[in-house]
Write a protein that holds these residues in place. Structure first.
Motif, PDB file in Angstrom:
ATOM      1  N   TYR A  98     -28.024   2.286   9.298  1.00  0.00           N
ATOM      2  CA  TYR A  98     -28.834   1.148   8.866  1.00  0.00           C
ATOM      3  C   TYR A  98     -29.326   0.338  10.068  1.00  0.00           C
ATOM      4  CZ  TYR A  98     -29.781  -3.550   7.055  1.00  0.00           C
ATOM      5  OH  TYR A  98     -30.345  -4.759   6.787  1.00  0.00           O
ATOM      6  N   LEU A  99     -28.385   0.032  10.979  1.00  0.00           N
ATOM      7  CA  LEU A  99     -28.694  -0.849  12.115  1.00  0.00           C
ATOM      8  C   LEU A  99     -29.688  -0.209  13.081  1.00  0.00           C
ATOM      9  CD1 LEU A  99     -27.860  -3.493  13.698  1.00  0.00           C
ATOM     10  CD2 LEU A  99     -26.242  -2.045  14.914  1.00  0.00           C
ATOM     11  N   VAL A 100     -29.433   1.039  13.437  1.00  0.00           N
ATOM     12  CA  VAL A 100     -30.216   1.678  14.492  1.00  0.00           C
ATOM     13  C   VAL A 100     -31.417   2.426  13.920  1.00  0.00           C
ATOM     14  CG1 VAL A 100     -30.154   3.254  16.446  1.00  0.00           C
ATOM     15  CG2 VAL A 100     -28.096   1.958  15.830  1.00  0.00           C
ATOM     16  N   LEU A 101     -31.175   3.313  12.957  1.00  0.00           N
ATOM     17  CA  LEU A 101     -32.273   4.164  12.500  1.00  0.00           C
ATOM     18  C   LEU A 101     -33.157   3.455  11.485  1.00  0.00           C
ATOM     19  CD1 LEU A 101     -30.369   7.547  12.165  1.00  0.00           C
ATOM     20  CD2 LEU A 101     -31.696   6.681  14.084  1.00  0.00           C
ATOM     21  N   ASP A 102     -32.537   2.752  10.532  1.00  0.00           N
ATOM     22  CA  ASP A 102     -33.341   2.155   9.471  1.00  0.00           C
ATOM     23  C   ASP A 102     -34.054   0.891   9.956  1.00  0.00           C
ATOM     24  OD1 ASP A 102     -34.241   2.220   6.747  1.00  0.00           O
ATOM     25  OD2 ASP A 102     -33.025   0.432   6.430  1.00  0.00           O
ATOM     26  N   GLN A 103     -33.309  -0.046  10.542  1.00  0.00           N
ATOM     27  CA  GLN A 103     -33.918  -1.324  10.946  1.00  0.00           C
ATOM     28  C   GLN A 103     -34.320  -1.352  12.413  1.00  0.00           C
ATOM     29  OE1 GLN A 103     -34.700  -3.683   8.882  1.00  0.00           O
ATOM     30  NE2 GLN A 103     -33.664  -2.943   7.060  1.00  0.00           N
TER      31      GLN A 103
END
Lengths: 209, 264
Positions: A98-103
């Motif tokens: 979530y932190l790196v790839l998504d957002q």
């Protein structure tokens, strides 16, 4: 040696087998990512797979105690900590996705998500609570905390599991089949604990009388 | 399955096309299952011939159109449209079809025709996802009359120059590129022109989450997630979602004076 009384060598083998099995979903995901076989939306796929296994390992961890009581295999308890750490491992991968790839470190968007979107608020809270549980999952700290305090702390696994199921149920667009399956399993696992406690109280009460 | 010579359209977007493989293997089509890969796997059971569309209601000439007649009724053109899903991902698809207005004017709507309702096929034997009550089948969608008559609203028979794959809504579907994807009903068997605003499947399923208009709008969030950005399939970083999915010049006039927060 029987299944009930596993010797040390037997336990080491069982632990190694469980460890490798628990790594399989990660290995499968890594291979698929490398081979570019995660479909049209690889980030969404990774988020779903890691979230699914984080929740699954939380529930698997919670099956150990009832399973021990039903089977009488005391050594099962020796697997519980490893399974719990795997739950954290997949939850951390889920959060990292979530932190790196998504957002991609879009902090304002992340802060807005955590504050404004209930399913993210509750999922993020559960992850934060899992951190001290993972950090206290080694022998030295258990000894320093003492069994009683350690057990009290690790009872936080229950609200984490509930939060995880709510997080899942809250985010799906319409088809609740899978969240409901998780909820039923969790209700059974927690229900068994309530039943054990009630039965235990009754025995204690009878003894006192 | 080639649709032959296709006219060019002034409505085509200049965006880079999403690969055909992703367009045909990443689908929301609950009639064949609720995960993205299931439609491509399960849609084989759909029978697209014979197929008719009944057009009825507030019209002077109600008619039943055969699909093969429909294909020849007006000149097919290729239209490259952006597709924005309500789940915050997007694609760019070269659809093939002609404006829905071509069909509607042939049935001569009466003055009472204020809305258009689209009804998709309901047959659990052909559409195994309908065995589960995920939505109230058949799938129903709708547009206001002026939206339906807008030249961008495409009666769609194909993509990438070929007949629509079954998982993409064969043999005929609607595409309204300035609205979230769920507005674009697939595998349509009936079109009804009506006086009252129809109740759509998604409005029934989640009235607080899915409105009748469902215009792409970065300023009106879905109650459970943001609509400010989207992931274009094939891209890593999210891009900003554009008002009306980038079709403001064409469609903004349809909503002049309307409160889009309330009419979401």
């Amino acid at each position: 040696m029987t299944i009930k009384n596993l010797d040390n060598r037997g336990l080491v083998r069982v632990k190694a087998a469980v460890f490798l099995t628990a790594l399989l979903p990660f290995a499968k995901l890594a291979v698929a990512a490398y081979a570019d076989e995660l479909g049209a939306n690889p980030i969404e796929k990774m988020t779903h797979v890691t979230g699914f296994w984080a929740l699954s390992f939380l529930l698997i961890t919670l099956t150990i105690t009832p399973l021990r009581r039903l089977s009488g295999c005391l050594w099962l308890m020796r697997l519980r900590r490893m399974l719990g750490v795997f739950a954290f491992f997949y939850a951390a991968l889920h959060f990292a996705t979530y932190l790196v790839l998504d957002q991609f470190f879009d902090w304002p968007a992340i802060a807005k998500d955590i504050l404004k979107r209930p399913y993210i608020t509750i999922g993020f809270s559960a992850f934060v609570v899992l951190i001290p549980l993972a950090l206290t999952s080694n022998d030295a700290i258990i000894r320093r905390l003492g069994g009683k305090r350690w057990r009290a702390l690790h009872r936080l696994t229950y609200p984490c599991a509930i939060a995880g199921v709510v997080h899942f149920g809250w985010l799906v667009k319409k088809d609740l089949t899978r969240p409901i399956m998780f909820a039923l399993v969790l209700a059974l696992l927690l229900g068994m604990r309530v039943a054990y406690r009630l039965a235990g109280n009754r025995t204690a009460h009878q003894k006192a009388v | 399955d080639n649709l032959g010579e296709l006219g060019k359209s002034k409505y085509s977007a200049a965006d880079e096309l999403t690969p055909r493989r992703d367009v045909t293997q990443y689908n929301n089509f609950y009639e064949f299952g609720t995960s993205k890969d299931q439609p491509a796997i399960n849609a084989g059971t759909l029978q697209t011939r014979p197929w008719t569309i009944t057009v009825e209601g507030e019209v002077k000439k109600a008619q039943v159109f055969d699909i093969d007649k429909l294909l020849k009724m007006a000149a097919l053109e290729e239209r490259v449209y952006r597709l924005r899903c309500v789940e915050a991902w997007s694609m760019v698809v070269p659809w093939v079809g002609y404006s829905l207005a071509e069909l509607l004017k042939r049935v001569e709507p009466t003055g009472n025709a204020k809305f258009v309702e689209f009804v998709s096929l309901h047959d659990p034997a052909q559409m195994p996802g309908q065995k589960a009550a995920v939505l109230d089948w058949p799938y129903r969608e709708g547009l206001r009359m002026d939206e339906a008559m807008h030249p961008l609203t495409l009666l769609t028979f194909g993509l990438y120059g070929e007949v629509l794959p079954k998982q993409n809504g064969a043999p005929v579907r609607i595409v309204t590129p300035w609205k979230y994807g769920f507005k674009s009903a697939k595998s349509i068997v009936k079109i009804r022109l009506v006086e009252q605003q129809p109740l759509t499947s998604w409005m029934k399923a989640g009235p607080g989450e899915y409105g009748f208009y469902a215009n792409v709008n970065p300023e009106v969030d879905h109650p459970r997630w943001s609509q400010a950005k989207e992931r274009r399939i094939g891209e890593f970083l999210k891009r900003k979602t554009l008002m009306f999915n980038g079709y403001t010049d064409e469609v903004a006039a349809l909503y002049a004076g309307m409160d889009l927060q309330r009419n979401f």
